[in-house]
Design a protein around this motif. Structure first.
Motif, PDB file in Angstrom:
ATOM      1  N   ASP A  46       0.826  -1.207   0.000  1.00  0.00           N
ATOM      2  CA  ASP A  46       0.000   0.000   0.000  1.00  0.00           C
ATOM      3  C   ASP A  46       0.860   1.257   0.000  1.00  0.00           C
ATOM      4  O   ASP A  46       0.485   2.280  -0.579  1.00  0.00           O
ATOM      5  N   SER A  47       2.025   1.201   0.649  1.00  0.00           N
ATOM      6  CA  SER A  47       2.940   2.340   0.688  1.00  0.00           C
ATOM      7  C   SER A  47       4.338   1.816   0.975  1.00  0.00           C
ATOM      8  O   SER A  47       4.516   0.658   1.372  1.00  0.00           O
ATOM      9  N   TRP A  48       5.314   2.673   0.802  1.00  0.00           N
ATOM     10  CA  TRP A  48       6.709   2.262   0.997  1.00  0.00           C
ATOM     11  C   TRP A  48       7.519   3.424   1.576  1.00  0.00           C
ATOM     12  O   TRP A  48       7.323   4.561   1.175  1.00  0.00           O
ATOM     13  N   PRO A  49       8.393   3.150   2.547  1.00  0.00           N
ATOM     14  CA  PRO A  49       8.809   1.825   3.036  1.00  0.00           C
ATOM     15  C   PRO A  49       7.960   1.296   4.187  1.00  0.00           C
ATOM     16  O   PRO A  49       8.131   0.146   4.594  1.00  0.00           O
ATOM     17  N   HIS A  50       7.070   2.103   4.717  1.00  0.00           N
ATOM     18  CA  HIS A  50       6.254   1.673   5.859  1.00  0.00           C
ATOM     19  C   HIS A  50       4.905   1.183   5.335  1.00  0.00           C
ATOM     20  O   HIS A  50       4.000   1.983   5.107  1.00  0.00           O
ATOM     21  N   PHE A  51       4.789  -0.113   5.151  1.00  0.00           N
ATOM     22  CA  PHE A  51       3.565  -0.665   4.574  1.00  0.00           C
ATOM     23  C   PHE A  51       2.739  -1.377   5.637  1.00  0.00           C
ATOM     24  O   PHE A  51       3.264  -1.896   6.630  1.00  0.00           O
ATOM     25  N   LYS A  52       1.424  -1.405   5.388  1.00  0.00           N
ATOM     26  CA  LYS A  52       0.502  -2.113   6.273  1.00  0.00           C
ATOM     27  C   LYS A  52      -0.111  -3.332   5.593  1.00  0.00           C
ATOM     28  O   LYS A  52      -0.655  -4.207   6.274  1.00  0.00           O
ATOM     29  N   VAL A  53      -0.039  -3.353   4.269  1.00  0.00           N
ATOM     30  CA  VAL A  53      -0.554  -4.488   3.495  1.00  0.00           C
ATOM     31  C   VAL A  53       0.471  -4.839   2.420  1.00  0.00           C
ATOM     32  O   VAL A  53       0.980  -3.945   1.729  1.00  0.00           O
ATOM     33  N   ILE A  54       0.761  -6.128   2.295  1.00  0.00           N
ATOM     34  CA  ILE A  54       1.637  -6.616   1.233  1.00  0.00           C
ATOM     35  C   ILE A  54       0.932  -7.791   0.569  1.00  0.00           C
ATOM     36  O   ILE A  54       0.411  -8.679   1.255  1.00  0.00           O
ATOM     37  N   ILE A  55       0.864  -7.765  -0.749  1.00  0.00           N
ATOM     38  CA  ILE A  55       0.112  -8.762  -1.515  1.00  0.00           C
ATOM     39  C   ILE A  55       1.010  -9.389  -2.570  1.00  0.00           C
ATOM     40  O   ILE A  55       1.689  -8.679  -3.327  1.00  0.00           O
ATOM     41  N   CYS A  56       1.007 -10.711  -2.624  1.00  0.00           N
ATOM     42  CA  CYS A  56       1.665 -11.446  -3.711  1.00  0.00           C
ATOM     43  C   CYS A  56       0.572 -11.897  -4.674  1.00  0.00           C
ATOM     44  O   CYS A  56      -0.399 -12.546  -4.265  1.00  0.00           O
ATOM     45  N   ARG A  57       0.734 -11.561  -5.940  1.00  0.00           N
ATOM     46  CA  ARG A  57      -0.285 -11.859  -6.936  1.00  0.00           C
ATOM     47  C   ARG A  57       0.396 -12.304  -8.235  1.00  0.00           C
ATOM     48  O   ARG A  57       1.597 -12.061  -8.424  1.00  0.00           O
ATOM     49  N   PRO A  58      -0.343 -12.953  -9.157  1.00  0.00           N
ATOM     50  CA  PRO A  58       0.272 -13.342 -10.427  1.00  0.00           C
ATOM     51  C   PRO A  58       0.830 -12.126 -11.162  1.00  0.00           C
ATOM     52  O   PRO A  58       0.174 -11.081 -11.235  1.00  0.00           O
ATOM     53  N   ASP A  59       2.036 -12.271 -11.672  1.00  0.00           N
ATOM     54  CA  ASP A  59       2.668 -11.189 -12.419  1.00  0.00           C
ATOM     55  C   ASP A  59       2.073 -11.142 -13.828  1.00  0.00           C
ATOM     56  O   ASP A  59       2.247 -12.090 -14.601  1.00  0.00           O
ATOM     57  N   PRO A  60       1.376 -10.077 -14.196  1.00  0.00           N
ATOM     58  CA  PRO A  60       0.743 -10.023 -15.520  1.00  0.00           C
ATOM     59  C   PRO A  60       1.752 -10.032 -16.664  1.00  0.00           C
ATOM     60  O   PRO A  60       1.388 -10.310 -17.806  1.00  0.00           O
ATOM     61  N   GLN A  61       3.021  -9.747 -16.369  1.00  0.00           N
ATOM     62  CA  GLN A  61       4.058  -9.747 -17.404  1.00  0.00           C
ATOM     63  C   GLN A  61       4.763 -11.087 -17.532  1.00  0.00           C
ATOM     64  O   GLN A  61       5.632 -11.249 -18.392  1.00  0.00           O
ATOM     65  N   ASN A  62       4.416 -12.033 -16.664  1.00  0.00           N
ATOM     66  CA  ASN A  62       5.096 -13.334 -16.662  1.00  0.00           C
ATOM     67  C   ASN A  62       4.238 -14.365 -17.380  1.00  0.00           C
ATOM     68  O   ASN A  62       3.181 -14.761 -16.886  1.00  0.00           O
ATOM     69  N   LYS A  63       4.683 -14.814 -18.542  1.00  0.00           N
ATOM     70  CA  LYS A  63       3.899 -15.761 -19.337  1.00  0.00           C
ATOM     71  C   LYS A  63       3.755 -17.111 -18.640  1.00  0.00           C
ATOM     72  O   LYS A  63       2.772 -17.817 -18.837  1.00  0.00           O
ATOM     73  N   ARG A  64       4.730 -17.476 -17.805  1.00  0.00           N
ATOM     74  CA  ARG A  64       4.660 -18.754 -17.102  1.00  0.00           C
ATOM     75  C   ARG A  64       3.536 -18.770 -16.077  1.00  0.00           C
ATOM     76  O   ARG A  64       3.099 -19.845 -15.644  1.00  0.00           O
ATOM     77  N   ALA A  65       3.071 -17.586 -15.662  1.00  0.00           N
ATOM     78  CA  ALA A  65       1.994 -17.527 -14.673  1.00  0.00           C
ATOM     79  C   ALA A  65       0.743 -18.242 -15.171  1.00  0.00           C
ATOM     80  O   ALA A  65      -0.059 -18.743 -14.375  1.00  0.00           O
ATOM     81  N   LEU A  66       0.560 -18.303 -16.474  1.00  0.00           N
ATOM     82  CA  LEU A  66      -0.611 -18.960 -17.056  1.00  0.00           C
ATOM     83  C   LEU A  66      -0.553 -20.473 -16.891  1.00  0.00           C
ATOM     84  O   LEU A  66      -1.568 -21.151 -17.002  1.00  0.00           O
ATOM     85  N   GLU A  67       0.648 -21.018 -16.607  1.00  0.00           N
ATOM     86  CA  GLU A  67       0.806 -22.463 -16.493  1.00  0.00           C
ATOM     87  C   GLU A  67       0.387 -22.988 -15.125  1.00  0.00           C
ATOM     88  O   GLU A  67       0.260 -24.192 -14.928  1.00  0.00           O
TER      89      GLU A  67
END
Length: 278
Positions: A46-67
């Motif tokens: 949500d903000s940097w460097p002091h964040f309250k939420v961190i999310i890992c999500r599929p990278d839309p630029q990574n073609k392997r994510a579709l696999e």
């Protein structure tokens, strides 16, 4: 909202270390990414460097994510900031299927509300215990004779089909790709017969949690699971990995196994998996 670069991911890993055990799943993902393990994820805060939420999500630029199955996981210290990330910041792609994995179940009402507002269906996938090993002094090590010790090794790619066939979420092409990635890039442990064929094994998921613990039915009752978990835990701690696992609430056998070996949990915390757009 900010997408983290490589240097920022390393700093974020250090921040998450101070929030264990509840941050373990996101911490595990970043631990692997920061040690050059292959990943199809993008990490946002949500903000940097002091964040309250961190999310890992599929990278839309990574073609392997579709696999692989689309998976999202997060850690949050502020539910209102999390709500904003999910409703206003486009932190999650609500237009396609995804699995929200390992989130704090206290956020379930919020997730249901947000998905309902977007007219996205959802359902609970599983509810789990988070068990972890704070340090090696907590680990109980079963006795292992020299003959059994000589049969403890690591899985290799010739074992992919066997693991995929026996994994409850495997048996298909996506399962095979997932297991291939894990065996090829993450620690594993197995007990073999005299011909080197695996009789029991345990793997490490890409978020560095132990999983896929399995013993062939005809070789159960010999204490192999205890040996595998304790051996794997020692190896992981020696290499600096977090040592933890998620165990589904109905799996009382595995729960007792890990607890009896010295793993612990925060009794106030449960992790959940939800599916969206299924």
């Amino acid at each position: 909202m900010k997408v983290l670069n490589r240097e920022e991911l390393q700093l974020a890993e250090g921040v998450l270390l101070t929030h264990l055990p509840k941050s373990l799943k996101v911490y595990g993902f970043l631990f692997g990414i920061n040690r050059n393990k292959p990943s199809t994820l993008q990490t946002v805060v949500d903000s940097w460097p002091h964040f309250k939420v961190i999310i890992c999500r599929p990278d839309p630029q990574n073609k392997r994510a579709l696999e692989f199955m689309k998976k999202v996981t997060y850690f949050s210290t502020d539910e209102q900031v999390l709500r904003k990330m999910l409703t206003e910041e486009n932190a999650v792609d609500w237009s396609t299927y995804f699995l929200m994995a390992g989130f704090d179940m206290s956020h379930a009402p919020l997730l249901r509300e947000v998905s309902s507002d977007r007219e996205v269906n959802n359902r609970g996938y599983t509810l789990v215990h988070l068990l972890y090993l704070p340090d090696s002094s907590h680990l109980l090590t079963p006795a292992v004779d020299s003959e059994l010790e000589s049969r403890i090794s690591s899985l290799n790619l010739s074992h992919v089909e066997l693991v995929n066939k026996t994994w409850k979420f495997g048996g298909n092409e996506k399962g095979r790709r997932n297991i291939t990635n894990l065996i090829d890039n993450f620690p594993s442990c197995c007990i073999t017969d005299s011909q080197g064929r695996p009789l029991a094994w345990i793997l490490l998921y890409d978020y560095c949690a132990m999983g896929m613990l399995y013993t062939l039915p005809e070789h159960r009752g010999k204490g192999y699971a205890k040996v595998l978990v304790s051996t794997m835990a020692r190896r992981l701690q020696a290499d600096g990995y977090p040592v933890y696992c998620f165990i589904e609430e109905e799996n009382t056998v595995s729960y007792r196994l890990f607890k009896n070996l010295g793993f612990t949990e925060d009794p106030s915390y449960r992790a959940g998996w939800f599916e969206f757009n299924f």
